[in-house]
Write an enzyme that holds these catalytic residues in place. Structure first.
Site, short mmCIF file in Angstrom:
data_model
loop_
_atom_site.label_atom_id
_atom_site.label_comp_id
_atom_site.label_asym_id
_atom_site.label_seq_id
_atom_site.Cartn_x
_atom_site.Cartn_y
_atom_site.Cartn_z
N LYS A 16 46.61 53.33 36.31
CA LYS A 16 47.93 53.38 35.68
C LYS A 16 48.01 54.45 34.60
O LYS A 16 49.03 54.60 33.94
CB LYS A 16 48.28 52.01 35.09
CG LYS A 16 48.36 50.89 36.15
CD LYS A 16 49.12 49.67 35.64
CE LYS A 16 49.13 48.56 36.69
NZ LYS A 16 50.14 47.54 36.44
N ASP A 67 55.04 40.71 40.61
CA ASP A 67 54.75 41.91 41.38
C ASP A 67 55.66 42.01 42.61
O ASP A 67 55.84 43.09 43.17
CB ASP A 67 53.29 41.92 41.84
CG ASP A 67 52.35 42.22 40.67
OD1 ASP A 67 52.73 43.02 39.80
OD2 ASP A 67 51.25 41.63 40.61
N ILE A 83 56.55 48.60 35.64
CA ILE A 83 57.12 49.11 34.38
C ILE A 83 56.08 49.94 33.63
O ILE A 83 56.34 51.05 33.17
CB ILE A 83 57.61 47.94 33.50
CG1 ILE A 83 58.58 47.07 34.29
CG2 ILE A 83 58.26 48.45 32.21
CD1 ILE A 83 58.81 45.69 33.70
N ASN A 102 55.89 32.64 36.90
CA ASN A 102 54.46 32.39 36.67
C ASN A 102 54.31 31.63 35.36
O ASN A 102 55.30 31.29 34.70
CB ASN A 102 53.69 33.71 36.65
CG ASN A 102 54.23 34.65 35.60
OD1 ASN A 102 54.17 34.38 34.41
ND2 ASN A 102 54.80 35.76 36.05
N1 CTP Z 1 53.09 45.34 34.77
C1 CTP Z 1 54.32 45.94 34.67
N2 CTP Z 1 55.19 45.90 35.71
C2 CTP Z 1 54.87 45.27 36.85
C3 CTP Z 1 53.62 44.66 36.97
C4 CTP Z 1 52.75 44.69 35.91
O1 CTP Z 1 54.63 46.51 33.62
N3 CTP Z 1 55.73 45.23 37.85
C5 CTP Z 1 52.15 45.43 33.63
C6 CTP Z 1 51.84 44.13 32.96
O2 CTP Z 1 52.74 43.88 31.88
C7 CTP Z 1 50.43 44.36 32.45
C8 CTP Z 1 49.82 45.29 33.48
O3 CTP Z 1 50.93 45.89 34.17
O4 CTP Z 1 50.41 45.07 31.24
C9 CTP Z 1 48.87 44.64 34.44
O5 CTP Z 1 49.54 44.00 35.45
P1 CTP Z 1 48.85 43.50 36.81
O6 CTP Z 1 49.95 42.92 37.64
O7 CTP Z 1 47.71 42.61 36.47
O8 CTP Z 1 48.29 44.85 37.42
P2 CTP Z 1 48.15 45.32 38.90
O9 CTP Z 1 47.75 46.75 38.82
O10 CTP Z 1 49.39 44.99 39.65
O11 CTP Z 1 46.90 44.56 39.48
P3 CTP Z 1 46.73 43.24 40.37
O12 CTP Z 1 48.10 42.74 40.74
O13 CTP Z 1 45.93 43.70 41.48
O14 CTP Z 1 46.02 42.29 39.46
#
Ligand code: CTP
Length: 396
Positions: free
Chosen positions: A339, A277, A305, A208
């Site tokens: 979370k 993700d 994470i 990304n």
């Molecule tokens: N994050 C993480 N590990 C992942 C995905 C995200 O630690 N596999 C953390 C990111 O570093 C950030 C937070 O989660 O601090 C938000 O991530 P985001 O992907 O936006 O949250 P989601 O709950 O997955 O929401 P969405 O994908 O619906 O936007």
């Protein structure tokens, strides 16, 4: 900078001549004080040659004491570093013992003290050692590492002394004035930053647009507030501030694994990384050829994470980031709750804002409170966010 290097008796002491050289390359004067057991692992001759100063080891050496007493040594030091720090020296420091020259100097100095523990991983995990680590950290002693990996005893685990280069970098970054006003003095802050790369085949990956700038600015701001900072970074084109320990990773799984190796020492966890993700279910062994008019790649979720850290029992103060293209407040509050975070920093991304820029605007939410920071440089925003994190962390 005057560094008083205490060497205690562990096998990692063999790395100390290298450590002295790294410190001196950074312009430090290094005075070595060895414990009697350290002499079993590294010679005085080698250390004297690399430090250019006579080695001290005995509190009762009248001649040496007449030249520079232990109290003068304690005053001379701008930083007192013990590397390697054995379980034994940690126990003696925690108990306030003054049973030899090194422990006496530790009690008599006003300089910041840093220790680089090194021992067998089972010893390191022992509750007695962990209690001593906690006691020392609470007193403001900087705990550098330990690292994880193969050990001199032939086993693998957490307990390796940090690399001499890393130790030298951190020590050079320590505030000479123990940071009386530093909000994060004696705190360890673990930060994830940048994007992750999820391989498709040997030449392609899914990633990304994250530049890592926000995470690196947060790392610098936390360090300025006196914290020991560990940065777990995906591939970025920027360099970390000196003194920050950096672990480079590629995939979400590597970022997850590295986070969990270091999370036990962290007081605060800030997840700024734009973690993928999803990842391809299978990574092709060879470059995929274009045979068909269309193709699809099956993806599977990566571990979250942030959620995994927030779920830890007596885990750190946990801060998430939310990059959204719409409904900022609603989505951010949803993530804060879902979370189970202590705080979430939300920003809009998309055309003209967010990724790969030097400025940003953010809204910060926590249980029962929020604060908005208008558009500013990421460096300034990071300072404000870190200050807010430190204040909220002190309250909760
Ligand atoms: N994050 C993480 N590990 C992942 C995905 C995200 O630690 N596999 C953390 C990111 O570093 C950030 C937070 O989660 O601090 C938000 O991530 P985001 O992907 O936006 O949250 P989601 O709950 O997955 O929401 P969405 O994908 O619906 O936007």
């Amino acid at each position: 900078m005057n560094v008083l290097l205490g060497i205690s008796g562990g096998i990692a002491a063999y790395k100390t001549p290298e450590l002295v050289r790294r410190l001196r390359e950074r312009g430090a004067e290094v005075q070595i004080v060895m414990t009697s057991s350290a002499e079993e692992f590294v010679t005085e001759t080698a250390l004297q040659a690399v430090s250019g100063r006579p080695i001290r080891s005995n509190l009762w050496d009248k001649e040496a004491e007449a030249a520079m007493s232990h109290i003068e040594l304690a005053r001379w030091a701008d930083v007192l570093l013990i590397a390697p720090a054995t379980a034994e020296i940690m126990a003696r420091l925690a108990s306030g013992a003054a049973s030899d020259l090194l422990t006496t100097i530790c009690l008599a100095t006003r300089a910041p003290i840093a220790i680089a523990p090194a021992m067998n991983h089972v010893m390191w995990a022992n509750p007695a050692v962990q209690k001593n680590r906690e006691t020392l950290a609470e007193r403001g002693i900087h705990i550098l590492g330990p690292d994880s990996g193969s050990q001199a005893c032939g086993e693998t685990g957490e307990g390796r002394m940090l690399d001499p280069d890393e130790i030298a970098a951190i020590v050079s970054g320590l505030q000479v004035d123990a940071g009386a006003t530093a909000l994060l003095a004696c705190k360890t802050v673990l930060i994830t930053a940048g994007p992750t790369r999820e391989p498709i085949d040997p030449v392609r990956f899914i990633t990304n647009r994250s530049s890592g700038k926000m995470g690196y600015a947060i790392a610098a701001a936390a360090q300025q507030q006196g914290a020991q900072v560990v940065l777990i970074s995906g591939p970025v084109a920027i360099t970390a501030p000196r003194g920050v320990i950096v672990h480079e990773v590629q995939t979400a799984q590597e970022m997850y694994d590295t986070t969990h190796v270091h999370i036990r020492n962290a007081d605060i966890f800030i997840a700024t990384a734009a973690v993928a993700d999803y990842r391809p279910v299978a990574v092709a062994a060879h470059k995929i050829k274009k045979n068909e008019q269309s193709m699809s790649i099956e993806l599977v979720r990566t571990p979250d994470i942030l959620t995994s850290v927030a779920a830890l029992e007596s885990g750190p103060f946990t801060v998430g980031f939310a990059a959204e293209t719409e409904n900022l407040r609603e989505y951010a509050l949803g993530k804060l709750r879902r979370k189970n975070l202590d705080m979430i920093v939300a920003n809009l991304v998309g055309a003209g804002c967010g990724f790969d820029r030097d400025d940003n605007a953010v809204e910060v939410f926590w249980q029962g409170g929020e604060q908005a920071f208008a558009t500013d440089s990421k460096v300034e925003l990071a300072r404000r966010i870190v200050k807010l994190v430190a204040e909220r962390c002190a309250i909760t």
